[in-house]
Design a protein around this motif. Structure first.
Motif, mmCIF file in Angstrom:
data_model
loop_
_atom_site.group_PDB
_atom_site.id
_atom_site.type_symbol
_atom_site.label_atom_id
_atom_site.label_comp_id
_atom_site.label_asym_id
_atom_site.label_seq_id
_atom_site.Cartn_x
_atom_site.Cartn_y
_atom_site.Cartn_z
ATOM 1 N N PRO A 136 0.847 -1.199 0.000
ATOM 2 C CA PRO A 136 0.000 0.000 0.000
ATOM 3 C C PRO A 136 0.885 1.253 0.000
ATOM 4 O O PRO A 136 2.006 1.232 0.532
ATOM 5 C CB PRO A 136 -0.788 -0.134 1.300
ATOM 6 N N HIS A 140 -4.659 0.425 -9.561
ATOM 7 C CA HIS A 140 -5.034 1.056 -8.293
ATOM 8 C C HIS A 140 -3.993 2.112 -7.914
ATOM 9 O O HIS A 140 -2.797 1.838 -7.872
ATOM 10 C CB HIS A 140 -5.155 0.007 -7.189
ATOM 11 N N ALA A 148 -4.346 -2.368 -1.216
ATOM 12 C CA ALA A 148 -4.682 -0.956 -1.019
ATOM 13 C C ALA A 148 -5.391 -0.725 0.304
ATOM 14 O O ALA A 148 -5.210 0.315 0.956
ATOM 15 C CB ALA A 148 -5.562 -0.473 -2.185
ATOM 16 N N ALA A 149 -6.198 -1.714 0.717
ATOM 17 C CA ALA A 149 -6.944 -1.586 1.968
ATOM 18 C C ALA A 149 -6.080 -1.870 3.188
ATOM 19 O O ALA A 149 -6.549 -1.730 4.326
ATOM 20 C CB ALA A 149 -8.140 -2.538 1.949
ATOM 21 N N GLY A 150 -4.828 -2.269 2.958
ATOM 22 C CA GLY A 150 -3.935 -2.558 4.078
ATOM 23 C C GLY A 150 -4.142 -3.938 4.666
ATOM 24 O O GLY A 150 -3.649 -4.231 5.763
ATOM 25 N N ALA A 151 -4.831 -4.821 3.939
ATOM 26 C CA ALA A 151 -5.100 -6.165 4.454
ATOM 27 C C ALA A 151 -3.882 -7.067 4.366
ATOM 28 O O ALA A 151 -3.818 -8.100 5.024
ATOM 29 C CB ALA A 151 -6.265 -6.797 3.689
ATOM 30 N N ASP A 162 -3.574 3.434 -5.054
ATOM 31 C CA ASP A 162 -3.157 3.349 -3.650
ATOM 32 C C ASP A 162 -2.212 2.187 -3.380
ATOM 33 O O ASP A 162 -2.019 1.785 -2.233
ATOM 34 C CB ASP A 162 -4.389 3.217 -2.744
ATOM 35 N N GLU A 179 -6.940 -4.519 -4.524
ATOM 36 C CA GLU A 179 -7.866 -3.931 -3.547
ATOM 37 C C GLU A 179 -7.487 -4.316 -2.122
ATOM 38 O O GLU A 179 -7.527 -3.476 -1.202
ATOM 39 C CB GLU A 179 -9.297 -4.386 -3.845
ATOM 40 N N LEU A 180 -7.102 -5.575 -1.921
ATOM 41 C CA LEU A 180 -6.715 -6.027 -0.582
ATOM 42 C C LEU A 180 -5.447 -5.313 -0.115
ATOM 43 O O LEU A 180 -5.346 -4.897 1.047
ATOM 44 C CB LEU A 180 -6.511 -7.545 -0.584
#
Length: 297
Positions: free
Chosen positions: A177, A255, A237-240, A257, A234-235
Motif C-alpha cells: 500500500p 489502483h 490498497a486496503a492494508g489487508a 493506492d 484492492e486487498l
C-alpha cells in the motif's frame, strides 16, 4: 489402398474410352497406361474393364469406382490447395493455452502482429494455469502452451515429448500500500516483509511465494488466496496484506493506492512457450513461436 495417380489415369481412361487415347492425352506409352490399370485392378481386387470390340466397357466395379473417382480427385485437389495455403501461411488455426497474465499482456500484441501480417491465420485463446495448461497440450486440447517456472531453472522443459522456447525472465515485485513504511524505497528485501500478512495467488504462485520466503528465512503468514489480480490490488490498497506479483502484471496495475517495488536480491520466474516434440516446425506453429519471441523481446 488406391494410388491417386492410378485413379487420375482411370478417370481419363473412362473419359476417352481407350488406353491408346489416354496414353496420347497424358503423354505416356500405352503399356504404361495398361500397367497402371492392372495395378488399380489388383488394389480393387476385381476387373474394372472388359474389352468391347476395339474399345473398353466398365464392369460393375468399374462403374462404381467411376462414380467415386471425380469426388476422390476433387477431394485430393482441395486438400492439396488447403495444405499449400497453410504452408504459405494464407490460412490455418492454432489454439493457445496460457495463464491469465500472459493472456492479458503478451498474447494480445502477438495476436495483433499475426493478424496484421497473415489475416487468414486464426488464433484461439484458452486460459489455464500450469500444470493444467501443459496437461491441455498433452491431451490435444491446445497446440501451444505458455507456462512459467520459478527462477532460471526449467520446470517443464525436461519432460519427455515437450519442446520449450524460453521467452522472458519475469521479475517478482512486492506490492505494498502507498502508505507502507517501505513504499518510498527504490526496492525492498523480502526479509523486511517477514511480519506482514500475505495475499497469495494461484496454487503454483503460492508455492513460489512460500519458497522465496523460505529462502529469506521465514514462513509467510498467508491470510488471503485469490487468483483475481484486481482483488489482490484492492486487498493491498486496503492494508489487508502485501503480495508478490510478477512484473508481467504491472501493466494491469490500476489502483492508485498501491506501489510495486523490485526485490533485492532479485527473484523471478521464467516464461516459456511449449509445444509437442515435432510440432515446432509446423508452419503456423513456427510463425506463432517466432512472433511470441519477437513480442517478448
Amino acid at each position: 489402398m488406391f494410388d491417386s495417380r492410378h485413379i487420375q489415369t482411370f478417370a481419363e481412361v473412362v473419359r476417352t474410352g481407350s488406353y491408346a487415347a489416354t496414353a496420347r492425352d497424358l503423354g505416356y506409352t500405352q503399356p504404361a497406361i495398361s500397367q497402371q490399370m492392372k495395378a488399380l485392378e489388383r488394389a480393387a481386387g476385381t476387373p474394372l474393364f472388359v474389352r468391347a470390340g476395339r474399345g473398353l466397357r466398365l464392369t460393375d466395379a468399374g462403374q462404381l469406382l467411376a462414380r467415386h473417382a471425380t469426388g476422390i480427385l476433387s477431394s485430393i485437389e482441395t486438400a492439396h490447395g488447403q495444405l499449400k495455403a497453410i504452408t504459405r501461411l494464407e490460412s490455418g488455426r492454432i489454439r493457445v493455452c496460457a495463464f491469465p497474465a500472459a493472456n492479458a499482456t503478451l498474447l494480445p500484441a502477438t495476436v495483433a502482429r499475426v493478424a496484421a501480417a497473415h489475416p487468414g491465420i486464426r488464433v484461439e485463446l484458452l486460459e489455464e494455469e500450469p500444470p493444467d495448461s501443459l496437461r491441455a497440450l498433452r491431451e490435444g486440447r491446445c497446440d501451444l502452451t505458455l507456462a512459467f517456472s520459478p527462477g532460471n531453472a526449467g520446470e517443464h522443459g525436461s519432460e519427455e515429448g515437450l519442446v520449450e522456447l524460453p521467452l522472458l525472465d519475469d521479475p517478482l515485485m512486492a506490492l505494498l500500500p502507498v502508505g507502507h513504511a517501505l513504499a518510498g524505497n527504490g526496492r525492498v528485501e523480502l526479509v523486511q516483509l517477514e511480519r506482514e500478512r500475505w495475499i497469495a495467488g494461484c496454487r503454483r504462485c503460492r508455492g513460489h511465494l512460500v519458497a522465496a520466503c523460505a529462502a529469506a528465512g521465514f514462513a509467510p503468514d498467508i491470510a488471503f488466496t485469490t487468483d483475481d489480480n484486481l482483488a489482490v490490488q484492492e486487498l493491498v490498497a486496503a492494508g489487508a496484506g502485501v503480495a508478490l506479483v510478477p512484473g508481467m502484471t504491472l501493466p494491469l496495475l490500476r489502483h492508485t493506492d498501491v506501489v510495486a517495488l523490485p526485490l533485492a536480491p532479485a527473484g523471478g520466474r521464467r516464461v516459456s512457450a511449449f509445444v509437442l516434440e515435432g510440432h515446432e516446425t509446423a508452419p503456423v506453429t513456427a510463425l506463432l513461436l517466432r512472433t511470441l519471441s519477437e513480442t517478448a523481446a
